[in-house]
Design a protein around this motif. Sequence first.
Motif, PDB file in Angstrom:
ATOM      1  N   ASN A   1      20.212 -18.705  42.490  1.00  0.00           N
ATOM      2  CA  ASN A   1      20.063 -17.900  41.274  1.00  0.00           C
ATOM      3  C   ASN A   1      21.125 -16.817  41.164  1.00  0.00           C
ATOM      4  OD1 ASN A   1      17.727 -19.215  40.272  1.00  0.00           O
ATOM      5  ND2 ASN A   1      16.462 -18.099  41.756  1.00  0.00           N
ATOM      6  N   LEU A   2      22.227 -17.000  41.883  1.00  0.00           N
ATOM      7  CA  LEU A   2      23.267 -15.983  41.937  1.00  0.00           C
ATOM      8  C   LEU A   2      24.602 -16.586  41.504  1.00  0.00           C
ATOM      9  CD1 LEU A   2      23.625 -12.990  42.877  1.00  0.00           C
ATOM     10  CD2 LEU A   2      24.253 -13.901  45.121  1.00  0.00           C
ATOM     11  N   THR A   3      25.253 -15.929  40.540  1.00  0.00           N
ATOM     12  CA  THR A   3      26.561 -16.372  40.052  1.00  0.00           C
ATOM     13  C   THR A   3      27.528 -15.199  40.086  1.00  0.00           C
ATOM     14  OG1 THR A   3      25.491 -17.958  38.557  1.00  0.00           O
ATOM     15  CG2 THR A   3      27.803 -17.462  38.149  1.00  0.00           C
ATOM     16  N   HIS A   4      28.763 -15.465  40.551  1.00  0.00           N
ATOM     17  CA  HIS A   4      29.780 -14.426  40.642  1.00  0.00           C
ATOM     18  C   HIS A   4      30.921 -14.740  39.677  1.00  0.00           C
ATOM     19  CE1 HIS A   4      27.835 -12.978  44.308  1.00  0.00           C
ATOM     20  NE2 HIS A   4      27.819 -14.230  44.727  1.00  0.00           N
TER      21      HIS A   4
ATOM     22  N   SER B   1      28.358  -9.824  39.541  1.00  0.00           N
ATOM     23  CA  SER B   1      27.385 -10.753  40.115  1.00  0.00           C
ATOM     24  C   SER B   1      26.120 -10.735  39.274  1.00  0.00           C
ATOM     25  CB  SER B   1      27.068 -10.370  41.565  1.00  0.00           C
ATOM     26  OG  SER B   1      28.237 -10.401  42.352  1.00  0.00           O
ATOM     27  N   TRP B   2      25.650 -11.922  38.922  1.00  0.00           N
ATOM     28  CA  TRP B   2      24.482 -12.093  38.056  1.00  0.00           C
ATOM     29  C   TRP B   2      23.343 -12.659  38.897  1.00  0.00           C
ATOM     30  CZ3 TRP B   2      24.170 -16.550  33.950  1.00  0.00           C
ATOM     31  CH2 TRP B   2      22.994 -16.413  33.197  1.00  0.00           C
ATOM     32  N   GLN B   3      22.290 -11.879  39.070  1.00  0.00           N
ATOM     33  CA  GLN B   3      21.123 -12.268  39.859  1.00  0.00           C
ATOM     34  C   GLN B   3      19.996 -12.654  38.917  1.00  0.00           C
ATOM     35  OE1 GLN B   3      19.553  -9.081  42.234  1.00  0.00           O
ATOM     36  NE2 GLN B   3      18.130 -10.369  43.364  1.00  0.00           N
ATOM     37  N   ARG B   4      19.662 -13.926  38.881  1.00  0.00           N
ATOM     38  CA  ARG B   4      18.619 -14.436  37.991  1.00  0.00           C
ATOM     39  C   ARG B   4      17.346 -14.708  38.781  1.00  0.00           C
ATOM     40  NH1 ARG B   4      23.026 -17.253  37.659  1.00  0.00           N
ATOM     41  NH2 ARG B   4      22.110 -19.159  38.491  1.00  0.00           N
TER      42      ARG B   4
ATOM     43  N   TYR C   1      19.390  -9.155  37.022  1.00  0.00           N
ATOM     44  CA  TYR C   1      20.118  -7.976  37.480  1.00  0.00           C
ATOM     45  C   TYR C   1      21.610  -8.285  37.547  1.00  0.00           C
ATOM     46  CZ  TYR C   1      15.745  -5.691  38.652  1.00  0.00           C
ATOM     47  OH  TYR C   1      14.507  -5.113  38.580  1.00  0.00           O
ATOM     48  N   LEU C   2      22.418  -7.288  37.212  1.00  0.00           N
ATOM     49  CA  LEU C   2      23.860  -7.360  37.352  1.00  0.00           C
ATOM     50  C   LEU C   2      24.303  -6.384  38.424  1.00  0.00           C
ATOM     51  CD1 LEU C   2      24.949  -7.416  33.586  1.00  0.00           C
ATOM     52  CD2 LEU C   2      24.836  -9.365  35.145  1.00  0.00           C
ATOM     53  N   TRP C   3      25.260  -6.824  39.254  1.00  0.00           N
ATOM     54  CA  TRP C   3      25.819  -5.976  40.301  1.00  0.00           C
ATOM     55  C   TRP C   3      27.331  -5.952  40.086  1.00  0.00           C
ATOM     56  CZ3 TRP C   3      22.039  -3.593  42.882  1.00  0.00           C
ATOM     57  CH2 TRP C   3      20.772  -4.203  42.876  1.00  0.00           C
ATOM     58  N   LEU C   4      27.839  -4.788  39.749  1.00  0.00           N
ATOM     59  CA  LEU C   4      29.235  -4.627  39.367  1.00  0.00           C
ATOM     60  C   LEU C   4      30.013  -4.004  40.515  1.00  0.00           C
ATOM     61  CD1 LEU C   4      31.350  -4.838  37.100  1.00  0.00           C
ATOM     62  CD2 LEU C   4      30.607  -2.575  36.322  1.00  0.00           C
ATOM     63  N   ALA C   5      31.055  -4.699  40.953  1.00  0.00           N
ATOM     64  CA  ALA C   5      31.863  -4.228  42.079  1.00  0.00           C
ATOM     65  C   ALA C   5      33.311  -4.118  41.637  1.00  0.00           C
ATOM     66  CB  ALA C   5      31.740  -5.195  43.258  1.00  0.00           C
TER      67      ALA C   5
ATOM     68  N   GLU D   1      27.363 -16.518  28.887  1.00  0.00           N
ATOM     69  CA  GLU D   1      26.345 -16.736  29.920  1.00  0.00           C
ATOM     70  C   GLU D   1      24.970 -16.192  29.558  1.00  0.00           C
ATOM     71  OE1 GLU D   1      27.101 -18.555  32.451  1.00  0.00           O
ATOM     72  OE2 GLU D   1      29.295 -18.580  32.259  1.00  0.00           O
ATOM     73  N   TRP D   2      24.940 -14.991  29.002  1.00  0.00           N
ATOM     74  CA  TRP D   2      23.665 -14.300  28.790  1.00  0.00           C
ATOM     75  C   TRP D   2      22.798 -15.052  27.794  1.00  0.00           C
ATOM     76  CZ3 TRP D   2      21.939 -10.400  24.896  1.00  0.00           C
ATOM     77  CH2 TRP D   2      20.785  -9.727  25.322  1.00  0.00           C
TER      78      TRP D   2
END
Length: 322
Positions: free
Chosen positions: A232-235, A249-252, A259-263, A285-286
């Motif tokens: 469930n994770l896409t980068h 990073s998109w955590q579904r 959740y989105l994780w921005l680095a 994507e969304w």
Amino acid sequence: MTPDSLTPPGRLKAYDPAQDADAVIKLIEESFQLKNDPESMSIINQMRQSAQRETQLGWNVGGMYRQPGYVWVVNNQIVGNINIISFLDKLRHIALIANVAVKPEFQHQGIASAMTKHALRYAQQKRASEVWLQVGSDNMAARNMYMGLGFEVIRRVNNWVLDQAHPRLQSQSSCDPAHLKLTGRQLGDWTIHKAWLEATYPSDTRWYASVNFSQFQPLAWLNPFTWDWIGNLTHFALRREHTLAGVLSWQRGMQNADYLWLAMPERPDEDDILTCLMTNFLNNEWEGRTTRLEYPNGRMENTLQRLGFRLNRSLDWMKFKR
């Protein structure tokens, strides 16, 4: 007299879900204005369902209730609430003081201070190595009260929400192909990606997040126990002239929201990098599901709002130091 020096009316008692849930839930909803926050309302609904089960079964789950709570009672009326939530992070036993709420007509009488002091004693008895809490960044009275009890502000974070109440952005611009290029994440990106993640989401409060960054590494799929999670994770990676510029990073698959994780590092063109990453995500994507992003206060706020994100709240992380 300061609230800390007052002798508040009433008394403290242990929270009884079967008897106190309705009053506590109403108090928390009104104090933190949660009705427009789906994730918070989900937690409230879980509290309500737990209380209903106990009432129907006629027995108390006692030790199964993992969030010890206390209420403040004046003339048989619940006017205050506090919870102490335990987390275990490797060898650290961490106590989080949460849901500190007092009815408006009983505020400034020392009730919140008395409840917090009790929570600190409880955490000490349970040998918690650290005690933390979150407070609204605009709640100066509460923040000053906590500082008077020995807490210090460690950092301020913004919680952003993207939902269908905000129309999907159809970007009129694209990444400049001469300088910025969207790609898949490569094996050699992990070292710098990890460093950016750790700088943006520091380890001292990461125990609170529903994420394990070790599962972001490219070879995490070799562990079969992580397959459900990393599936469930896409980068999405962005490069500037072959050099990694940022990763989204998109955590579904989470219960209440994605959740989105921005680095990415702080740099003069970070707004351009954010726009490129986010417009790709939003346009391609969304799917309209509520999506959350936590990010340091003060960084790229105008750009996030322009992209359709709503600032849900700003919070100060405070740690007990005394």
